[in-house]
Motif scaffolding. Structure first.
Motif, mmCIF file in Angstrom:
data_model
loop_
_atom_site.group_PDB
_atom_site.id
_atom_site.type_symbol
_atom_site.label_atom_id
_atom_site.label_comp_id
_atom_site.label_asym_id
_atom_site.label_seq_id
_atom_site.Cartn_x
_atom_site.Cartn_y
_atom_site.Cartn_z
ATOM 1 N N ARG A 1 59.902 58.149 45.678
ATOM 2 C CA ARG A 1 59.845 57.066 46.672
ATOM 3 C C ARG A 1 58.428 56.982 47.211
ATOM 4 N N SER A 2 57.922 55.755 47.358
ATOM 5 C CA SER A 2 56.531 55.606 47.790
ATOM 6 C C SER A 2 56.364 56.055 49.237
ATOM 7 N N LEU A 3 55.142 56.500 49.542
ATOM 8 C CA LEU A 3 54.829 56.892 50.913
ATOM 9 C C LEU A 3 55.048 55.736 51.884
ATOM 10 N N LEU A 4 54.706 54.526 51.460
ATOM 11 C CA LEU A 4 54.884 53.364 52.329
ATOM 12 C C LEU A 4 56.360 53.119 52.624
ATOM 13 N N GLY B 1 44.773 45.715 48.361
ATOM 14 C CA GLY B 1 45.786 45.195 49.267
ATOM 15 C C GLY B 1 46.787 44.262 48.620
ATOM 16 N N THR B 2 46.410 43.574 47.560
ATOM 17 C CA THR B 2 47.375 42.669 46.918
ATOM 18 C C THR B 2 48.545 43.445 46.326
ATOM 19 N N GLN B 3 48.312 44.675 45.894
ATOM 20 C CA GLN B 3 49.425 45.488 45.383
ATOM 21 C C GLN B 3 50.425 45.796 46.495
ATOM 22 N N ILE B 4 49.920 46.113 47.673
ATOM 23 C CA ILE B 4 50.808 46.376 48.802
ATOM 24 C C ILE B 4 51.559 45.116 49.203
ATOM 25 N N ARG C 1 40.441 60.986 48.939
ATOM 26 C CA ARG C 1 40.869 62.363 48.659
ATOM 27 C C ARG C 1 41.986 62.419 47.620
ATOM 28 N N MET C 2 42.664 61.296 47.409
ATOM 29 C CA MET C 2 43.780 61.260 46.470
ATOM 30 C C MET C 2 43.350 60.868 45.051
ATOM 31 N N ARG C 3 42.057 60.644 44.831
ATOM 32 C CA ARG C 3 41.596 60.324 43.492
ATOM 33 C C ARG C 3 41.850 61.496 42.552
ATOM 34 N N PRO C 4 42.174 61.217 41.262
ATOM 35 C CA PRO C 4 42.106 59.926 40.572
ATOM 36 C C PRO C 4 43.360 59.058 40.695
ATOM 37 N N LEU C 5 44.386 59.526 41.445
ATOM 38 C CA LEU C 5 45.628 58.760 41.523
ATOM 39 C C LEU C 5 45.427 57.408 42.189
ATOM 40 N N THR C 6 44.393 57.290 43.021
ATOM 41 C CA THR C 6 44.146 56.036 43.730
ATOM 42 C C THR C 6 43.061 55.184 43.082
ATOM 43 N N ASP C 7 42.649 55.525 41.871
ATOM 44 C CA ASP C 7 41.658 54.684 41.201
ATOM 45 C C ASP C 7 42.199 53.283 40.934
ATOM 46 N N GLN C 8 43.487 53.181 40.626
ATOM 47 C CA GLN C 8 44.101 51.893 40.310
ATOM 48 C C GLN C 8 45.281 51.550 41.214
ATOM 49 N N ARG C 9 45.548 52.378 42.194
ATOM 50 C CA ARG C 9 46.724 52.168 43.047
ATOM 51 C C ARG C 9 46.400 52.621 44.467
ATOM 52 N N PRO C 10 46.784 51.856 45.488
ATOM 53 C CA PRO C 10 46.509 52.289 46.855
ATOM 54 C C PRO C 10 47.376 53.490 47.224
ATOM 55 N N LYS C 11 46.845 54.358 48.065
ATOM 56 C CA LYS C 11 47.551 55.598 48.398
ATOM 57 C C LYS C 11 48.958 55.371 48.958
ATOM 58 N N PRO C 12 49.200 54.349 49.805
ATOM 59 C CA PRO C 12 50.563 54.180 50.318
ATOM 60 C C PRO C 12 51.615 53.929 49.235
ATOM 61 N N LEU C 13 51.201 53.546 48.031
ATOM 62 C CA LEU C 13 52.162 53.325 46.952
ATOM 63 C C LEU C 13 52.323 54.539 46.043
ATOM 64 N N ILE C 14 51.620 55.633 46.340
ATOM 65 C CA ILE C 14 51.851 56.894 45.639
ATOM 66 C C ILE C 14 53.264 57.371 45.962
ATOM 67 N N PHE D 1 49.457 52.097 59.060
ATOM 68 C CA PHE D 1 48.082 52.008 58.579
ATOM 69 C C PHE D 1 48.055 52.206 57.060
ATOM 70 N N ALA D 2 47.783 51.139 56.319
ATOM 71 C CA ALA D 2 47.817 51.198 54.859
ATOM 72 C C ALA D 2 46.552 50.649 54.224
ATOM 73 N N ALA D 3 45.455 50.597 54.998
ATOM 74 C CA ALA D 3 44.233 49.958 54.508
ATOM 75 C C ALA D 3 43.227 50.920 53.901
ATOM 76 N N GLY D 4 43.464 52.229 54.015
ATOM 77 C CA GLY D 4 42.459 53.213 53.644
ATOM 78 C C GLY D 4 42.124 53.236 52.160
ATOM 79 N N LEU D 5 40.986 53.870 51.850
ATOM 80 C CA LEU D 5 40.482 53.923 50.470
ATOM 81 C C LEU D 5 41.142 55.021 49.647
ATOM 82 N N GLY D 6 41.740 56.004 50.302
ATOM 83 C CA GLY D 6 42.428 57.063 49.575
ATOM 84 C C GLY D 6 41.525 57.906 48.708
#
Length: 218
Positions: free
Chosen positions: A28-31, A54-57, A10-23, A3-8
């Motif tokens: 190494r990324s979570l994904l 999603g295009t980043q993923i 709670r992880m802001r501001p790290l997810t302002d420009q990047r999806p959480k699975p790529l944190i 599941f990699a579709a979420g808005l993330g």
């Protein structure tokens, strides 16, 4: 399915420009960590759903043997997302995995596969609340003597399971949580839990990243 579709949120501001699975955690990324678990467990096919950024993923997964389940428009949540991805996953029980956790100890998907029985419609990986690093809030479940799930208790759903998806067709909503399906299966005594013996960390906030890295070092 990962599941990699979420808005993330709670992880802001790290997810302002990047999806959480790529944190990244420990470089190494979570994904990628989730994909390692799936491949080590010989899961196939592997499907990743996308929505937010999603295009980043998709770029990250380019050239890999991974199917993409795109959720355009509204996000479908875990239940709707799994149902939407079923044409890519095929028939039979499905492994699902949340990428925003890290694990130590045995591969949780391999352990779930080894514990799966024909009388089960769902088998959820659990961790005791006192071993749930960075968990916010109470527990989710307890277990009866036969390891059947009971709502509320001191065990946390750890973000990995095997589940039969057949009953998803009977849920009318487009977007819904897998909790809806779990409740049906719990009522019928066909939802079970398996306690993961290793370490576990919920990487849901920026503050959890150093805790996850410390767990991995330990």
């Amino acid at each position: 399915m990962i599941f990699a579709a979420g808005l993330g949120t709670r992880m802001r501001p790290l997810t302002d420009q990047r999806p959480k699975p790529l944190i990244e955690v420990a470089g190494r990324s979570l994904l990628d960590r989730a994909l390692d678990l799936a491949r080590q467990a010989s899961a196939a096919p592997i499907v990743v759903n996308t929505h937010y950024l999603g295009t980043q993923i998709e770029r990250h997964l380019q050239g890999q043997d991974i199917a993409i389940s795109r959720e355009a428009g509204q996000i479908l949540e875990t239940g709707g997302g799994l149902r939407h991805a079923l044409p890519l996953l095929g028939d039979g029980p499905v492994m699902t995995l949340n990428p925003d956790v890290v694990w130590t100890g045995p591969n949780v998907l391999t352990a779930l596969a080894g514990a799966w029985r024909d009388d089960m419609d769902a088998l959820l990986a659990l961790v005791p609340l006192d071993r749930a690093t960075a968990r916010q809030g109470a527990g989710d479940f307890s277990l009866d003597a036969g390891h059947r799930l009971i709502r509320r208790g001191d065990h946390v759903y750890a973000g990995a399971q095997i589940i039969r998806p057949d009953r998803l067709a009977g849920i009318a909503d487009t977007a819904f949580s897998l909790n809806r399906l779990w409740d049906l299966l719990i009522a019928e005594g066909r939802a079970f839990g398996m306690i993961h013996p290793g370490g576990w960390c919920d990487v849901g906030t920026p503050q959890a990243i150093p805790l996850a890295e410390a767990l991995l070092r330990g």
